[in-house]
Design an enzyme around this catalytic site. Sequence first.
Site, short mmCIF file in Angstrom:
data_model
loop_
_atom_site.label_atom_id
_atom_site.label_comp_id
_atom_site.label_asym_id
_atom_site.label_seq_id
_atom_site.Cartn_x
_atom_site.Cartn_y
_atom_site.Cartn_z
N GLY A 1 -0.35 -14.53 1.46
CA GLY A 1 1.08 -15.15 0.97
C GLY A 1 0.88 -15.80 -0.31
N GLU B 1 -8.23 -9.96 6.90
CA GLU B 1 -7.33 -10.72 5.99
C GLU B 1 -8.07 -12.07 5.67
OE1 GLU B 1 -3.00 -9.46 7.21
OE2 GLU B 1 -3.53 -11.12 8.45
N HIS C 1 -4.39 -13.41 14.47
CA HIS C 1 -3.78 -13.60 13.26
C HIS C 1 -4.17 -15.15 12.77
CE1 HIS C 1 -1.43 -14.23 9.80
NE2 HIS C 1 -1.17 -12.88 9.73
N ASN D 1 3.97 -6.79 9.27
CA ASN D 1 4.04 -8.14 10.01
C ASN D 1 5.16 -8.98 9.60
OD1 ASN D 1 3.74 -10.53 11.31
ND2 ASN D 1 1.59 -10.99 10.55
N TRP D 2 6.09 -8.99 10.33
CA TRP D 2 7.50 -9.67 9.87
C TRP D 2 7.40 -11.15 9.98
CZ3 TRP D 2 12.15 -6.25 11.79
CH2 TRP D 2 11.98 -4.99 11.28
N LYS D 3 6.30 -11.62 10.67
CA LYS D 3 6.17 -13.09 10.78
C LYS D 3 7.44 -13.77 11.48
CE LYS D 3 2.39 -12.93 7.51
NZ LYS D 3 1.59 -13.79 6.76
N SER E 1 -1.50 -10.36 0.62
CA SER E 1 -0.78 -9.84 -0.58
C SER E 1 -0.97 -8.27 -1.15
CB SER E 1 -1.33 -10.65 -1.78
OG SER E 1 -1.24 -12.08 -1.37
N GLY F 1 2.49 -8.40 4.96
CA GLY F 1 3.34 -9.57 5.29
C GLY F 1 4.61 -9.44 4.43
N GLY F 2 4.63 -10.21 3.40
CA GLY F 2 5.91 -10.46 2.53
C GLY F 2 6.55 -9.16 2.10
N GLU G 1 -2.72 -17.36 11.11
CA GLU G 1 -1.72 -18.23 11.22
C GLU G 1 -1.65 -18.82 12.86
OE1 GLU G 1 1.41 -15.85 9.70
OE2 GLU G 1 0.52 -16.22 7.76
P1 13P Z 1 1.20 -11.25 2.92
O1 13P Z 1 1.23 -9.84 2.78
O2 13P Z 1 2.44 -12.06 2.73
O3 13P Z 1 0.01 -11.99 2.13
O4 13P Z 1 0.78 -11.33 4.46
C1 13P Z 1 -0.43 -10.77 5.00
C2 13P Z 1 -0.61 -10.97 6.27
O5 13P Z 1 -0.71 -12.14 6.77
C3 13P Z 1 -0.12 -9.93 7.19
O6 13P Z 1 -0.39 -10.24 8.60
#
Ligand code: 13P
Length: 258
Positions: A180, A174, A102, A10-12, A220, A241-242, A104
């Site tokens: 994050g 999640e 998600h 997920n590149w956000k 993470s 994510g990251g 967010e």
């Molecule tokens: P991180 O891997 O950066 O913690 O993000 C997880 C995430 O929200 C994937 O959708």
Amino acid sequence: MSRRPVIAGNWKMHKLQSEAIELTNGIMQALKDEEKSALPEVIIAPTFTSLYAANKALKDCGCGKVRLAAQNCYFETQGAFTGECSVEMLKDAGCEYIIIGHSERREYFGETDEMVNKKAKAILANGLIPIICCGESLEQREAGVTDYHISSQITKALRELTKEQVAKSIIAYEPIWAIGTGKTCDSVEANRVIAMIRNVVKGLYDANTADSIRILYGGSVKPETIKEQMAQSDIDGALVGGASLKVESFSQIVKGAM
Ligand code: 13P
């Protein structure tokens, strides 16, 4: 029942088009020596503006090892909904999966369980696969309501879906406090929650459906954590994510899930 592992990036809200092409090509390059059948299902979810570019890079390569997802959609088919994208539009842009619910989006954009359910229905009606996110906050975990909260999110998200639709869907657990933050949820605990989610699906549908649905862990995830996570009985992969923003870390996570 053996479930094919899934690693989704997920590149956000990251990457311009040129960067998205570079990352997409880099991932395919890093996976070029791997047999397609040995790989997990590898999915990347760029922003709306990079979907076309990433899809073109995937098509030009033609290896079929990496698939495309969107990070959100709207559930209506068309009309006066300024700023939104329908499932059909995302399918037209090359998406086979769409992430919904998600944390967010729930926190910053007011996405509710009811919207997640409507989106899941629209996605499945168009032949795409929803990646349905759920997860508890730190306050909920500390108050001891994690399982209750997640059962409720899942029950509402799946409302009125058929067992065939649920069997091919993907859920991502999640925990919000792990996103994050670098604080990965303990693998045994993540597996416990994921097994609990599978049991909720079993209660709503049946054992076959619960055995078929893929349930990922997200929060993470790093190259150093993936092996232990994949070794758990109920964790079928990761939503990253990251660590999905760099070729090196994402391809290591993919290979760690083989
Ligand atoms: P991180 O891997 O950066 O913690 O993000 C997880 C995430 O929200 C994937 O959708």
